[in-house]
Design an enzyme around this catalytic site. Sequence first.
Site, PDB file in Angstrom:
ATOM      1  N   ASN A   1      36.008  58.470   6.321  1.00 44.24           N
ATOM      2  CA  ASN A   1      35.892  58.112   4.907  1.00 44.24           C
ATOM      3  C   ASN A   1      36.556  56.754   4.707  1.00 44.24           C
ATOM      4  OD1 ASN A   1      35.786  57.979   2.132  1.00 44.24           O
ATOM      5  ND2 ASN A   1      37.299  59.598   1.780  1.00 44.24           N
TER       6      ASN A   1
ATOM      7  N   LYS B   1      36.644  55.006   2.086  1.00 40.04           N
ATOM      8  CA  LYS B   1      37.143  54.839   0.713  1.00 40.04           C
ATOM      9  C   LYS B   1      36.729  53.467   0.177  1.00 40.04           C
ATOM     10  CE  LYS B   1      40.760  58.170   1.712  1.00 40.04           C
ATOM     11  NZ  LYS B   1      42.141  58.603   1.489  1.00 40.04           N
TER      12      LYS B   1
ATOM     13  N   HIS C   1      36.624  65.294  -3.027  1.00 41.46           N
ATOM     14  CA  HIS C   1      37.807  64.679  -2.422  1.00 41.46           C
ATOM     15  C   HIS C   1      38.942  64.674  -3.431  1.00 41.46           C
ATOM     16  CE1 HIS C   1      40.448  61.693  -0.591  1.00 41.46           C
ATOM     17  NE2 HIS C   1      39.796  61.917   0.543  1.00 41.46           N
TER      18      HIS C   1
ATOM     19  N   GLU D   1      41.001  62.564  -4.282  1.00 43.44           N
ATOM     20  CA  GLU D   1      41.071  61.366  -5.132  1.00 43.44           C
ATOM     21  C   GLU D   1      40.077  61.459  -6.286  1.00 43.44           C
ATOM     22  OE1 GLU D   1      42.524  58.778  -1.286  1.00 43.44           O
ATOM     23  OE2 GLU D   1      40.508  58.437  -2.091  1.00 43.44           O
TER      24      GLU D   1
ATOM     25  N   GLU E   1      41.900  69.267   3.131  1.00 45.35           N
ATOM     26  CA  GLU E   1      42.776  68.100   3.089  1.00 45.35           C
ATOM     27  C   GLU E   1      43.973  68.383   2.178  1.00 45.35           C
ATOM     28  OE1 GLU E   1      40.476  64.200   4.078  1.00 45.35           O
ATOM     29  OE2 GLU E   1      40.107  64.736   2.004  1.00 45.35           O
TER      30      GLU E   1
ATOM     31  N   GLY F   1      47.231  59.935   3.354  1.00 47.00           N
ATOM     32  CA  GLY F   1      47.771  58.588   3.226  1.00 47.00           C
ATOM     33  C   GLY F   1      49.284  58.515   3.156  1.00 47.00           C
TER      34      GLY F   1
ATOM     35  N   SER G   1      46.130  62.184   7.224  1.00 40.82           N
ATOM     36  CA  SER G   1      46.921  61.385   8.162  1.00 40.82           C
ATOM     37  C   SER G   1      46.644  61.744   9.621  1.00 40.82           C
ATOM     38  CB  SER G   1      48.422  61.509   7.842  1.00 40.82           C
ATOM     39  OG  SER G   1      48.701  61.021   6.540  1.00 40.82           O
TER      40      SER G   1
END
Length: 250
Positions: A10, A12, A95, A97, A167, A173, A213
Amino acid sequence: MTRQFFVGGNFKLNPATLEAGNSLVGGLNKAELDPNTEVVIAPPAIYLIPVQQSIRKDIKVAAQNCYFKDSGAFTGEISPKQLVDVGIPYVILGHSERRTLFHEDSTLIATKTRAAIDSGLKVILCIGETLEQREGGKTAEICEAQLKAVVDVTKEADWSKIVIAYEPVWAIGTGKVATPDQAQATHAEVRAYLSKAVSADVGSKIQILYGGSVTAANCKELARLPDVDGFLVGGASLKPEFADIINARK
C-alpha cells in the site's frame, strides 16, 4: 489447508512524482520474486493506469479506495465500475486511515465491499483495533464487529473475492509490531469467527494478512505462523526491502 501466500504493498499518498513511481516499478520489475506468492501493489489513484501498464504481469494493481456508486454527482470519488473498466482487479477497503482520518464506519465499508464485489472487484478488507482497545482486551470484539458488517451484506460465495488484512492501528507506521503470539492469536480468532459466522469452508480458505510495520527484519518469523497468510505492507513497500518481504517464505 494450503493457502497461497499474498503480499500487498500500500503506497498510500506516495510517491510524490511519477518519476519516483517509475523508479519503484522499475525496481520491482527487475527483482527476483517468489512465483508462489501473489503480489498486489496499490499506488495513488492518479498513477493506477501508468503503473498497471508498466508493471510486470505477475504483479497485480489495486486501488486504495472506491465509492459504492457506479457514477453520478460524487466529486472526487472513483467507482468500482470504473476500476473494472480500466482493468484494475483489486481495491483496498476499510484501512484504518480511512476509518480514522475520513470517518468511514463499518456500515459504509460494508456497503463499499458489496458494491465492489458486485462490480467484479476483489477486496482487501482491513480490520484492526486501537492501542486503547488492545489494552482493554477488546481486540476480538472490535475485529468481529468490523467483520460482521460485511458478513451481513454478503453471501458465502462472495468470500472467495475477499482477502482480510488484520492491521492493529497501534502498529501502523509506529515501528511497533504485534508479537508473533499476538498476530497468530488474532488471526486464529478471525478465522474462527468467519468459520462460525459464514462457514467452516470460508474460515479455512480465507487469506488473512498481517499489516503493521512489517519489514525485511521481522517478516520471516511472522510468515511462519500457521494463520498468517501474507502481509499488507505500508512504508516498506516503497523500499528495496519490499522484495525481501515478498520472498518471506522462499
